[in-house]
Design a protein around this motif. Structure first.
Motif, PDB file in Angstrom:
ATOM      1  N   UNK A 214       0.839  -1.194   0.000  1.00 23.25           N
ATOM      2  CA  UNK A 214       0.000   0.000   0.000  1.00 23.25           C
ATOM      3  C   UNK A 214       0.878   1.249   0.000  1.00 23.25           C
ATOM      4  N   UNK A 215       0.474   2.234  -0.784  1.00 19.12           N
ATOM      5  CA  UNK A 215       1.063   3.578  -0.725  1.00 19.12           C
ATOM      6  C   UNK A 215       0.006   4.507  -0.160  1.00 19.12           C
ATOM      7  N   UNK A 216       0.386   5.319   0.805  1.00 26.97           N
ATOM      8  CA  UNK A 216      -0.569   6.239   1.426  1.00 26.97           C
ATOM      9  C   UNK A 216      -0.109   7.677   1.252  1.00 26.97           C
ATOM     10  N   UNK A 217      -1.086   8.558   0.990  1.00 29.77           N
ATOM     11  CA  UNK A 217      -0.846  10.003   0.935  1.00 29.77           C
ATOM     12  C   UNK A 217      -1.954  10.651   1.742  1.00 29.77           C
ATOM     13  N   UNK A 218      -1.638  11.112   2.947  1.00 33.92           N
ATOM     14  CA  UNK A 218      -2.681  11.648   3.814  1.00 33.92           C
ATOM     15  C   UNK A 218      -2.542  13.156   3.948  1.00 33.92           C
ATOM     16  N   UNK A 219      -3.503  13.767   4.632  1.00 27.65           N
ATOM     17  CA  UNK A 219      -3.500  15.223   4.746  1.00 27.65           C
ATOM     18  C   UNK A 219      -3.750  15.860   3.385  1.00 27.65           C
ATOM     19  N   UNK A 220      -3.020  16.909   3.096  1.00 31.16           N
ATOM     20  CA  UNK A 220      -3.211  17.645   1.840  1.00 31.16           C
ATOM     21  C   UNK A 220      -2.300  17.175   0.711  1.00 31.16           C
ATOM     22  N   UNK A 221      -1.599  16.063   0.899  1.00 29.31           N
ATOM     23  CA  UNK A 221      -0.574  15.655  -0.065  1.00 29.31           C
ATOM     24  C   UNK A 221      -1.110  15.579  -1.485  1.00 29.31           C
ATOM     25  N   UNK A 222      -2.252  14.934  -1.684  1.00 27.14           N
ATOM     26  CA  UNK A 222      -2.766  14.757  -3.045  1.00 27.14           C
ATOM     27  C   UNK A 222      -3.144  16.077  -3.710  1.00 27.14           C
ATOM     28  N   UNK A 223      -3.300  17.126  -2.919  1.00 27.96           N
ATOM     29  CA  UNK A 223      -3.725  18.409  -3.481  1.00 27.96           C
ATOM     30  C   UNK A 223      -2.585  19.387  -3.740  1.00 27.96           C
ATOM     31  N   UNK A 224      -1.361  19.013  -3.403  1.00 29.49           N
ATOM     32  CA  UNK A 224      -0.245  19.936  -3.642  1.00 29.49           C
ATOM     33  C   UNK A 224       0.252  19.873  -5.089  1.00 29.49           C
ATOM     34  N   UNK A 225      -0.230  18.890  -5.856  1.00 30.13           N
ATOM     35  CA  UNK A 225       0.168  18.766  -7.261  1.00 30.13           C
ATOM     36  C   UNK A 225      -0.789  19.617  -8.084  1.00 30.13           C
ATOM     37  N   UNK A 226      -0.320  20.778  -8.498  1.00 28.23           N
ATOM     38  CA  UNK A 226      -1.224  21.797  -9.023  1.00 28.23           C
ATOM     39  C   UNK A 226      -1.553  21.612 -10.499  1.00 28.23           C
ATOM     40  N   UNK A 227      -0.672  21.005 -11.271  1.00 28.65           N
ATOM     41  CA  UNK A 227      -0.938  20.813 -12.695  1.00 28.65           C
ATOM     42  C   UNK A 227      -1.308  19.359 -12.966  1.00 28.65           C
ATOM     43  N   UNK A 228      -1.998  19.137 -14.070  1.00 27.01           N
ATOM     44  CA  UNK A 228      -2.335  17.762 -14.449  1.00 27.01           C
ATOM     45  C   UNK A 228      -1.078  16.935 -14.654  1.00 27.01           C
ATOM     46  N   UNK A 229      -0.056  17.556 -15.214  1.00 25.15           N
ATOM     47  CA  UNK A 229       1.196  16.821 -15.466  1.00 25.15           C
ATOM     48  C   UNK A 229       1.844  16.388 -14.155  1.00 25.15           C
ATOM     49  N   UNK A 230       1.911  17.290 -13.191  1.00 21.44           N
ATOM     50  CA  UNK A 230       2.529  16.940 -11.904  1.00 21.44           C
ATOM     51  C   UNK A 230       1.751  15.831 -11.199  1.00 21.44           C
ATOM     52  N   UNK A 231       0.431  15.905 -11.247  1.00 24.34           N
ATOM     53  CA  UNK A 231      -0.398  14.887 -10.603  1.00 24.34           C
ATOM     54  C   UNK A 231      -0.225  13.543 -11.304  1.00 24.34           C
ATOM     55  N   UNK A 232      -0.193  13.556 -12.623  1.00 20.45           N
ATOM     56  CA  UNK A 232      -0.005  12.309 -13.364  1.00 20.45           C
ATOM     57  C   UNK A 232       1.359  11.689 -13.051  1.00 20.45           C
ATOM     58  N   UNK A 233       2.398  12.517 -13.005  1.00 21.07           N
ATOM     59  CA  UNK A 233       3.736  12.014 -12.691  1.00 21.07           C
ATOM     60  C   UNK A 233       3.775  11.439 -11.277  1.00 21.07           C
ATOM     61  N   UNK A 234       3.074  12.092 -10.355  1.00 17.49           N
ATOM     62  CA  UNK A 234       3.032  11.589  -8.979  1.00 17.49           C
ATOM     63  C   UNK A 234       2.352  10.222  -8.928  1.00 17.49           C
TER      64      UNK A 234
END
Length: 242
Positions: A100-120
């Protein structure tokens, strides 16, 4: 580049004291139990609160964060030797074949562009074993949390061991949906130093998150409410497709 609240050594050292109680952690430990996870990677682990709880339950844990100052705090805590700590962002998460990979708190929302979120997401996928899971939370845009934040103009003061009295003030600085920006201002009463940390979060609709997960090679299994903040957030549980 991590926000100053995480990257500045003086701010990282007082983060836990000003962050308040972590009522969210038991829910994620419970999810790890549900999924039978023995090896977990905590992405955006910060000062290590979740990673240490997971390690304390007998799991093998890898903590990953791009802020060296936050990792230094994490490494100084009791039980830290049981966690494998890595400096880096989500896009370059170690390939550790985690359950399992976990991202809690605001982590998933710090990726501001679609590209950054996709890369993450693709970095997370690479860290998982076949059929491994990713679990993360994201705030619901429909709740309009920023309106509540705008009304929260009070100052919080804590007496922090090693730092003395520290004042924290929150200011909402911009709402340009889907982006919301805010500032934390800190004053250290011991010497009068004032430090500022600016942050921006991206608020994604549920359908947008689900589409991005599918594009990155995940299958959404469940979307739950965050038990500590009902009605405010969605908790996604998705499985690596292969």
């Amino acid at each position: 580049m991590p926000d100053a609240i995480f990257a500045d050594p003086r701010l990282a050292a007082v983060y836990d004291a000003l962050d308040g109680p972590r009522d969210d952690l038991p829910a994620y430990l419970s999810i790890a139990d549900e999924l039978g996870a023995r090896r977990v990677v905590d992405i955006g682990c910060g000062t290590g609160s979740l990673a240490l709880v997971l390690a304390g339950s007998g799991r093998t844990v890898v903590g990953v964060d791009p802020a060296a100052a936050s990792l230094a705090v994490a490494r100084s805590k009791d039980g830290a030797a049981a966690v494998e700590w890595h400096l880096g962002g989500a896009a370059k998460t170690p390939q550790c074949r985690a359950d399992v990979a976990m991202m809690i708190g605001n982590i998933a929302q710090v990726f501001l562009t679609d590209r950054d979120w996709d890369e993450a997401l693709r970095g997370v996928r690479g860290a998982l074993r076949s059929r491994g899971h990713v679990v993360f939370e994201t705030r619901r845009p429909s709740f309009r949390a920023w309106e509540e934040w705008a009304a929260d103009t009070g100052t919080v003061t804590r007496d922090v061991p090693g730092a003395g009295l520290v004042e924290q003030r929150f200011t909402l600085t911009a709402v340009d949906l889907p982006l919301v920006s805010f500032r934390f201002t800190y004053r250290f009463l011991s010497d009068g130093a004032v430090l500022v940390s600016d942050s921006t979060l991206r608020f994604r609709e549920r359908e947008e998150v689900e589409a991005s997960l599918a594009a990155a090679g995940f299958r959404v299994l469940q979307v739950r409410e965050a038990p500590d903040r009902p009605g405010r957030e969605d908790v996604f549980i998705a499985q690596r497709a292969a």
